[in-house]
Design a protein around this motif. Sequence first.
Motif, PDB file in Angstrom:
ATOM      1  N   TRP A  28       0.846  -1.205   0.000  1.00 25.07           N
ATOM      2  CA  TRP A  28       0.000   0.000   0.000  1.00 25.07           C
ATOM      3  C   TRP A  28       0.881   1.255   0.000  1.00 25.07           C
ATOM      4  CZ3 TRP A  28      -5.005   1.466  -0.409  1.00 25.07           C
ATOM      5  CH2 TRP A  28      -5.338   2.751   0.024  1.00 25.07           C
ATOM      6  N   GLU A  29       1.881   1.250   0.857  1.00 25.88           N
ATOM      7  CA  GLU A  29       2.747   2.417   0.991  1.00 25.88           C
ATOM      8  C   GLU A  29       3.500   2.703  -0.300  1.00 25.88           C
ATOM      9  OE1 GLU A  29       1.667   0.825   4.901  1.00 25.88           O
ATOM     10  OE2 GLU A  29       2.549  -0.143   3.148  1.00 25.88           O
ATOM     11  N   GLN A  57       1.270   4.338  -2.964  1.00 21.27           N
ATOM     12  CA  GLN A  57       0.985   5.764  -2.725  1.00 21.27           C
ATOM     13  C   GLN A  57       2.043   6.670  -3.366  1.00 21.27           C
ATOM     14  OE1 GLN A  57      -2.105   6.222  -1.461  1.00 21.27           O
ATOM     15  NE2 GLN A  57      -1.946   3.989  -1.487  1.00 21.27           N
ATOM     16  N   GLN A  58       3.205   6.106  -3.675  1.00 26.10           N
ATOM     17  CA  GLN A  58       4.301   6.877  -4.287  1.00 26.10           C
ATOM     18  C   GLN A  58       4.455   6.573  -5.775  1.00 26.10           C
ATOM     19  OE1 GLN A  58       8.005   6.814  -1.829  1.00 26.10           O
ATOM     20  NE2 GLN A  58       6.844   5.354  -0.606  1.00 26.10           N
ATOM     21  N   LEU A  95      -2.200   4.645  -9.451  1.00 25.96           N
ATOM     22  CA  LEU A  95      -3.126   5.231  -8.490  1.00 25.96           C
ATOM     23  C   LEU A  95      -4.553   5.226  -9.026  1.00 25.96           C
ATOM     24  CD1 LEU A  95      -0.894   8.168  -7.234  1.00 25.96           C
ATOM     25  CD2 LEU A  95      -1.572   6.131  -5.945  1.00 25.96           C
ATOM     26  N   ASP A 148      -7.882   3.297  -7.417  1.00 28.25           N
ATOM     27  CA  ASP A 148      -9.162   3.962  -7.152  1.00 28.25           C
ATOM     28  C   ASP A 148     -10.359   3.075  -7.487  1.00 28.25           C
ATOM     29  OD1 ASP A 148      -8.176   6.312  -6.084  1.00 28.25           O
ATOM     30  OD2 ASP A 148      -8.206   7.396  -7.997  1.00 28.25           O
ATOM     31  N   SER A 205      -9.348   2.978   3.758  1.00 28.63           N
ATOM     32  CA  SER A 205      -7.958   3.411   3.940  1.00 28.63           C
ATOM     33  C   SER A 205      -7.745   4.798   3.349  1.00 28.63           C
ATOM     34  CB  SER A 205      -6.999   2.407   3.292  1.00 28.63           C
ATOM     35  OG  SER A 205      -7.085   1.155   3.933  1.00 28.63           O
ATOM     36  N   LYS A 206      -8.344   5.055   2.189  1.00 27.39           N
ATOM     37  CA  LYS A 206      -8.225   6.381   1.576  1.00 27.39           C
ATOM     38  C   LYS A 206      -8.927   7.433   2.436  1.00 27.39           C
ATOM     39  CE  LYS A 206      -7.624   5.088  -3.218  1.00 27.39           C
ATOM     40  NZ  LYS A 206      -6.840   6.071  -3.873  1.00 27.39           N
ATOM     41  N   ASN A 211      -6.860   7.896   5.544  1.00 26.18           N
ATOM     42  CA  ASN A 211      -5.461   8.205   5.243  1.00 26.18           C
ATOM     43  C   ASN A 211      -4.486   7.325   6.032  1.00 26.18           C
ATOM     44  OD1 ASN A 211      -3.597   9.583   3.672  1.00 26.18           O
ATOM     45  ND2 ASN A 211      -3.221  11.104   5.264  1.00 26.18           N
TER      46      ASN A 211
END
Length: 194
Positions: free
Chosen positions: A122-123, A126-127, A133, A137, A172-173, A176
């Motif tokens: 997940w981390e 995010q990058q 991304l 969604d 999670s979104k 955050n």
Amino acid sequence: MKNPQPKEWRSEDWSQHKIADYKPYNFVDGEGVRCSLYVSGCLFQCEGCYNKIIQNFNYGTYYTQELEDQIIKDLGASYCQGLTLLGGEPFLNTKVLLRLCKRVRETYGDTKDIWSWSGYTWEELQQETDDKLALLDYVDVLVDGRFILAKCDLTLRFRGSSNQRIIDVKESKKQNKVVLYYHDDEISTMGTEE
């Protein structure tokens, strides 16, 4: 096993738009009855990978409009809960999967859920690049992280190794932070209530 830097691996550089397999109406790739699409190609090369043959981006057949139409039709069955994206690495096949997921949402809204497995955590996602991304969604449940042979646990549901998590993407979104879809103790008691 390989560990990429953020945005190092780009779908447009690797994906050949190929599918290793499509399995309608199975019971193992997430909750309920599911239609599972296995994309070709993965760069993580986890030791002990159970789908090693489909790490090759040229394995399988090209994704076609006919296959997409069949998946959409199959998802329409009243007993089918949703679509599962596996591989290979779904997030290195975004051109194909973004198109499919968009059509699933246009056709069924949120009445069919979308699960995905990924070697990315997940981390790390995010990058990542905008296309990854965007695919995230569309996903409701993400099983994240590389398979680690030393942490292999055959008693785990929907995962091969204990480092992998089953993540509620939308929650999670919203919060955050990583919110688990459910914990192992909840999984072990599922279906035992009367």
